[in-house]
Structure formats: C-alpha cells, structure tokens
Design a protein around this motif. Structure first.
Motif, PDB file in Angstrom:
ATOM      1  N   UNK A 153       0.804  -1.228   0.000  1.00  0.00           N
ATOM      2  CA  UNK A 153       0.000   0.000   0.000  1.00  0.00           C
ATOM      3  C   UNK A 153       0.837   1.279   0.000  1.00  0.00           C
ATOM      4  N   UNK A 154       1.991   1.257   0.647  1.00  0.00           N
ATOM      5  CA  UNK A 154       2.820   2.466   0.716  1.00  0.00           C
ATOM      6  C   UNK A 154       3.615   2.700  -0.567  1.00  0.00           C
TER       7      UNK A 154
ATOM      8  N   UNK B 184       4.592  -1.169  -6.989  1.00  0.00           N
ATOM      9  CA  UNK B 184       4.292  -2.594  -6.815  1.00  0.00           C
ATOM     10  C   UNK B 184       3.020  -3.034  -7.533  1.00  0.00           C
ATOM     11  N   UNK B 185       2.032  -2.153  -7.710  1.00  0.00           N
ATOM     12  CA  UNK B 185       0.801  -2.538  -8.392  1.00  0.00           C
ATOM     13  C   UNK B 185       1.021  -2.848  -9.867  1.00  0.00           C
TER      14      UNK B 185
END
Length: 88
Positions: A78-79, A84-85
């Motif tokens: 999430x951070x 990363x997505x």
C-alpha cells in the motif's frame, strides 16, 4: 499416517497459525470444488495473491487438486502502489 501433524506459520519466532494435514486436505478440497463451481477448469491459471501465511498453502493445494496452474504473486504494498501494483 499422522493427520494431526501439519504446518505452523511463525512471525517473529512466535507461532501465529497452525494447520493440520487433515484440515489442509479438507479445506483445499472444498476450495477446489468451489473453483470448479465458479467455472475454473484443469489447465486454467490461478493468480494467488496472498500475504504470508497458511491461506496461501490452502489455495495452492486447491489449485493442485483442481488441476489449475498456481501463479503465486506478492501482494502490492500500500505504501508503494505506484511501483508494486504495475508489477502485479
């Protein structure tokens, strides 16, 4: 031979989850049936995006029982979603 034995997942040296072989077998078979009911067929790929833990193990064996090709992937952080997505 010893269905009561199984797996332990530890975090920081502390056992946070346990799963017997018998429970793994039962849960994975139930999940495999659910995947088949959802239209998954042998040879299909299944993306497994799990945080570390025993749920991944259940899903992996559900794929094996269902004849699916398990494709493990690390969940996006999430951070660091911008990095990363897209990798996922």
């Amino acid at each position: 031979e010893r269905p009561e034995r199984g797996f332990r997942f530890c975090r920081g040296g502390v056992v946070v989850q346990t799963l017997s072989y018998a429970a793994l077998d039962a849960e994975a078979r139930t999940m495999a049936a659910g995947l088949a009911d959802a239209g998954c067929r042998p040879g299909d790929r299944a993306l497994l995006v799990f945080e570390p833990g025993l749920d991944f193990l259940k899903a992996f064996w559900a794929c094996i029982y269902g004849g699916l090709v398990a494709v493990p992937a690390v969940p996006p952080q999430p951070s660091r979603l911008e990095r990363t997505l897209p990798r996922l």
